[in-house]
Scaffold this motif. Sequence first.
Motif, PDB file in Angstrom:
ATOM      1  N   LYS A 181      66.595  21.292   5.170  1.00  0.00           N
ATOM      2  CA  LYS A 181      66.281  21.893   3.874  1.00  0.00           C
ATOM      3  C   LYS A 181      65.746  23.309   4.125  1.00  0.00           C
ATOM      4  O   LYS A 181      64.752  23.496   4.821  1.00  0.00           O
ATOM      5  CB  LYS A 181      65.206  21.050   3.160  1.00  0.00           C
ATOM      6  CG  LYS A 181      64.714  21.595   1.835  1.00  0.00           C
ATOM      7  CD  LYS A 181      65.739  21.402   0.736  1.00  0.00           C
ATOM      8  CE  LYS A 181      65.151  21.798  -0.615  1.00  0.00           C
ATOM      9  NZ  LYS A 181      66.142  21.678  -1.694  1.00  0.00           N
ATOM     10  N   ALA A 182      66.425  24.315   3.561  1.00  0.00           N
ATOM     11  CA  ALA A 182      66.022  25.698   3.811  1.00  0.00           C
ATOM     12  C   ALA A 182      64.682  25.957   3.124  1.00  0.00           C
ATOM     13  O   ALA A 182      64.435  25.475   1.999  1.00  0.00           O
ATOM     14  CB  ALA A 182      67.081  26.651   3.296  1.00  0.00           C
ATOM     15  N   PHE A 230      70.345  24.427   4.253  1.00  0.00           N
ATOM     16  CA  PHE A 230      70.888  24.561   2.903  1.00  0.00           C
ATOM     17  C   PHE A 230      69.740  24.542   1.901  1.00  0.00           C
ATOM     18  O   PHE A 230      68.870  23.667   1.963  1.00  0.00           O
ATOM     19  CB  PHE A 230      71.841  23.404   2.583  1.00  0.00           C
ATOM     20  CG  PHE A 230      72.989  23.268   3.539  1.00  0.00           C
ATOM     21  CD1 PHE A 230      74.205  23.892   3.292  1.00  0.00           C
ATOM     22  CD2 PHE A 230      72.863  22.508   4.699  1.00  0.00           C
ATOM     23  CE1 PHE A 230      75.267  23.759   4.169  1.00  0.00           C
ATOM     24  CE2 PHE A 230      73.924  22.362   5.583  1.00  0.00           C
ATOM     25  CZ  PHE A 230      75.125  22.993   5.319  1.00  0.00           C
ATOM     26  N   GLU A 231      69.780  25.482   0.976  1.00  0.00           N
ATOM     27  CA  GLU A 231      68.744  25.525  -0.056  1.00  0.00           C
ATOM     28  C   GLU A 231      68.846  24.343  -1.016  1.00  0.00           C
ATOM     29  O   GLU A 231      67.843  23.873  -1.544  1.00  0.00           O
ATOM     30  CB  GLU A 231      68.837  26.842  -0.837  1.00  0.00           C
ATOM     31  CG  GLU A 231      68.480  28.067  -0.010  1.00  0.00           C
ATOM     32  CD  GLU A 231      68.550  29.350  -0.812  1.00  0.00           C
ATOM     33  OE1 GLU A 231      68.876  29.271  -2.025  1.00  0.00           O
ATOM     34  OE2 GLU A 231      68.290  30.419  -0.245  1.00  0.00           O
ATOM     35  N   ASP A 232      70.075  23.868  -1.241  1.00  0.00           N
ATOM     36  CA  ASP A 232      70.270  22.798  -2.225  1.00  0.00           C
ATOM     37  C   ASP A 232      70.382  21.408  -1.593  1.00  0.00           C
ATOM     38  O   ASP A 232      70.819  20.460  -2.246  1.00  0.00           O
ATOM     39  CB  ASP A 232      71.509  23.082  -3.077  1.00  0.00           C
ATOM     40  CG  ASP A 232      72.764  23.324  -2.236  1.00  0.00           C
ATOM     41  OD1 ASP A 232      72.638  23.428  -0.998  1.00  0.00           O
ATOM     42  OD2 ASP A 232      73.859  23.419  -2.825  1.00  0.00           O
ATOM     43  N   LEU A 233      70.000  21.273  -0.327  1.00  0.00           N
ATOM     44  CA  LEU A 233      69.992  19.950   0.300  1.00  0.00           C
ATOM     45  C   LEU A 233      68.867  19.109  -0.296  1.00  0.00           C
ATOM     46  O   LEU A 233      67.712  19.552  -0.329  1.00  0.00           O
ATOM     47  CB  LEU A 233      69.796  20.085   1.813  1.00  0.00           C
ATOM     48  CG  LEU A 233      69.742  18.773   2.601  1.00  0.00           C
ATOM     49  CD1 LEU A 233      71.130  18.118   2.651  1.00  0.00           C
ATOM     50  CD2 LEU A 233      69.224  19.023   4.034  1.00  0.00           C
ATOM     51  N   GLY A 289      66.785  16.702   7.743  1.00  0.00           N
ATOM     52  CA  GLY A 289      66.834  16.094   9.068  1.00  0.00           C
ATOM     53  C   GLY A 289      67.943  15.064   9.234  1.00  0.00           C
ATOM     54  O   GLY A 289      68.077  14.458  10.303  1.00  0.00           O
ATOM     55  N   TYR A 290      68.769  14.889   8.206  1.00  0.00           N
ATOM     56  CA  TYR A 290      69.886  13.940   8.274  1.00  0.00           C
ATOM     57  C   TYR A 290      70.871  14.402   9.345  1.00  0.00           C
ATOM     58  O   TYR A 290      71.263  15.559   9.401  1.00  0.00           O
ATOM     59  CB  TYR A 290      70.582  13.853   6.922  1.00  0.00           C
ATOM     60  CG  TYR A 290      71.562  12.710   6.793  1.00  0.00           C
ATOM     61  CD1 TYR A 290      71.131  11.438   6.434  1.00  0.00           C
ATOM     62  CD2 TYR A 290      72.923  12.905   7.011  1.00  0.00           C
ATOM     63  CE1 TYR A 290      72.021  10.387   6.293  1.00  0.00           C
ATOM     64  CE2 TYR A 290      73.825  11.870   6.880  1.00  0.00           C
ATOM     65  CZ  TYR A 290      73.374  10.603   6.519  1.00  0.00           C
ATOM     66  OH  TYR A 290      74.272   9.559   6.392  1.00  0.00           O
ATOM     67  N   GLN A 291      71.280  13.469  10.201  1.00  0.00           N
ATOM     68  CA  GLN A 291      72.110  13.841  11.352  1.00  0.00           C
ATOM     69  C   GLN A 291      73.492  13.199  11.274  1.00  0.00           C
ATOM     70  O   GLN A 291      73.622  12.002  11.033  1.00  0.00           O
ATOM     71  CB  GLN A 291      71.422  13.437  12.658  1.00  0.00           C
ATOM     72  CG  GLN A 291      72.168  13.894  13.914  1.00  0.00           C
ATOM     73  CD  GLN A 291      71.337  13.758  15.160  1.00  0.00           C
ATOM     74  OE1 GLN A 291      70.357  14.487  15.345  1.00  0.00           O
ATOM     75  NE2 GLN A 291      71.697  12.826  16.028  1.00  0.00           N
ATOM     76  N   ILE A 292      74.502  14.029  11.496  1.00  0.00           N
ATOM     77  CA  ILE A 292      75.904  13.607  11.473  1.00  0.00           C
ATOM     78  C   ILE A 292      76.513  13.809  12.859  1.00  0.00           C
ATOM     79  O   ILE A 292      76.345  14.864  13.469  1.00  0.00           O
ATOM     80  CB  ILE A 292      76.711  14.442  10.455  1.00  0.00           C
ATOM     81  CG1 ILE A 292      76.166  14.233   9.042  1.00  0.00           C
ATOM     82  CG2 ILE A 292      78.193  14.105  10.523  1.00  0.00           C
ATOM     83  CD1 ILE A 292      76.726  15.231   8.034  1.00  0.00           C
ATOM     84  N   ASP A 320      75.694  18.861  -6.891  1.00  0.00           N
ATOM     85  CA  ASP A 320      75.661  17.750  -5.925  1.00  0.00           C
ATOM     86  C   ASP A 320      75.858  18.296  -4.511  1.00  0.00           C
ATOM     87  O   ASP A 320      76.650  19.222  -4.292  1.00  0.00           O
ATOM     88  CB  ASP A 320      76.759  16.736  -6.241  1.00  0.00           C
ATOM     89  CG  ASP A 320      76.522  16.006  -7.552  1.00  0.00           C
ATOM     90  OD1 ASP A 320      75.358  15.636  -7.809  1.00  0.00           O
ATOM     91  OD2 ASP A 320      77.489  15.801  -8.312  1.00  0.00           O
ATOM     92  N   PHE A 321      75.174  17.682  -3.555  1.00  0.00           N
ATOM     93  CA  PHE A 321      75.371  18.113  -2.163  1.00  0.00           C
ATOM     94  C   PHE A 321      76.526  17.326  -1.564  1.00  0.00           C
ATOM     95  O   PHE A 321      76.548  16.096  -1.593  1.00  0.00           O
ATOM     96  CB  PHE A 321      74.111  17.922  -1.323  1.00  0.00           C
ATOM     97  CG  PHE A 321      74.202  18.598   0.018  1.00  0.00           C
ATOM     98  CD1 PHE A 321      73.858  19.929   0.149  1.00  0.00           C
ATOM     99  CD2 PHE A 321      74.680  17.916   1.131  1.00  0.00           C
ATOM    100  CE1 PHE A 321      73.976  20.583   1.367  1.00  0.00           C
ATOM    101  CE2 PHE A 321      74.800  18.552   2.356  1.00  0.00           C
ATOM    102  CZ  PHE A 321      74.450  19.893   2.466  1.00  0.00           C
TER     103      PHE A 321
END
Length: 405
Positions: A404-405, A151-154, A160-163, A309-310
């Motif tokens: 992050k793109a 995502f460009e707006d992350l 690297g946040y993992q869900i 906001d993301f």
Amino acid sequence: MRWIFLILFLLSLEFYAFQAIKKLSKSWAIRIGFVLLTLIPFFLMLYSFNQPVTGGTFGGNRGFFIGLFLSVFALKATSIIILFFEDLTRFLKFFWHKINTSKQSKAYSNSRRKFVSQLALGLGAIPFISLLYGMYKGKYNFKVLTYELSFEDLPEAFDGYQITQISDIHSGSFDNKQKIEYAVNLINEQASDCILFTGDLVNNLAEEMQPWLDTFSKLKSKDGVYSILGNHDYGDYHDWETEAEKQKNFSDFVNTHKAMGWQLLRNEHIKISRNQQNLHLIGVENWGKGGFKKAGDIDKACESLSPKDFKVVMSHDPSYWDEVLHKHPKNLQLTLSGHTHGMQFGIEIPGWFKWSPVQYRYKQWAGIYKHENRFINVNRGFGFLAYPGRVGIWPEISVIKLKKA
């Protein structure tokens, strides 16, 4: 009356399928056995629907008899399809023979070929064996599916946040504690930053979770475990004597999430912070196309948030994404759903081919889908319902890494 029509329908199919075994064997013992192969599972299933069962749905012996009946039905139905096409061919040949007066017209034979009967039963054995395997092993054949989405707006702090996402537990259907404990450990082994559950914890009743509270309480992650409601969690599919009983069940159900240490989000959002940057987790109640409950309110859930906001949205039914979320003005970057189970039956060759009958009901039914810069992941489900098994569409643990793109 529904049962009467069903019995008449099955008898007509049974008569048609009987033609295959009639051609292959003159033994009445084999012929009678072929008929009993359908009748015994059907009447056992019919009997089970008149016996009490936890949650009043598909647990215990009822689920087993449903699965056994469906396996036999698949054998007979597949055979019937083959026989039908042969009968159609025979009819066309007969019609041609009648209208063709040429002397060169070949003699017409109206007898069924033994080869076709063998083919019909042979092909019918494939779904029959597959569905039995799905009941024996497929329902606990847990798979970890990993995705990386950019995502460009992350916010950079969340690169690297993992869900980890799980969905559709349907605890009232479980019958093997060891397998479920293995799956919970498998979820924890992913060591994700947060764990998200996207609805349908039970089949109907809050009490279905009692034997599994300690097991699912073991789910842990750095930022916690968050959950939403699915269509089965409201108790709408159970015959309650009073409205007060239904409300108490729902209150007990909400408390079940608290008892496990899960935070239930009901048309609301929470903020996860990293280095003074934020990721907003939104949870909406169930919203389903057609006759399903429509309690989801995305406008209320993301109130005070801006398009910049993301946001990660949890919405049980993917039809809400298809109808509303993917084009919402608040710019909902990622949605996580479940509900479809992938119909618990289909064919998947990763990266090449994916098919299930459920795709004719839902546009987004399993895996990642994208519209412009917005994504949805439809989890194939952790548990099972009605048919107590899975074939080709295995129980899923989704692991999604944000980049992050």
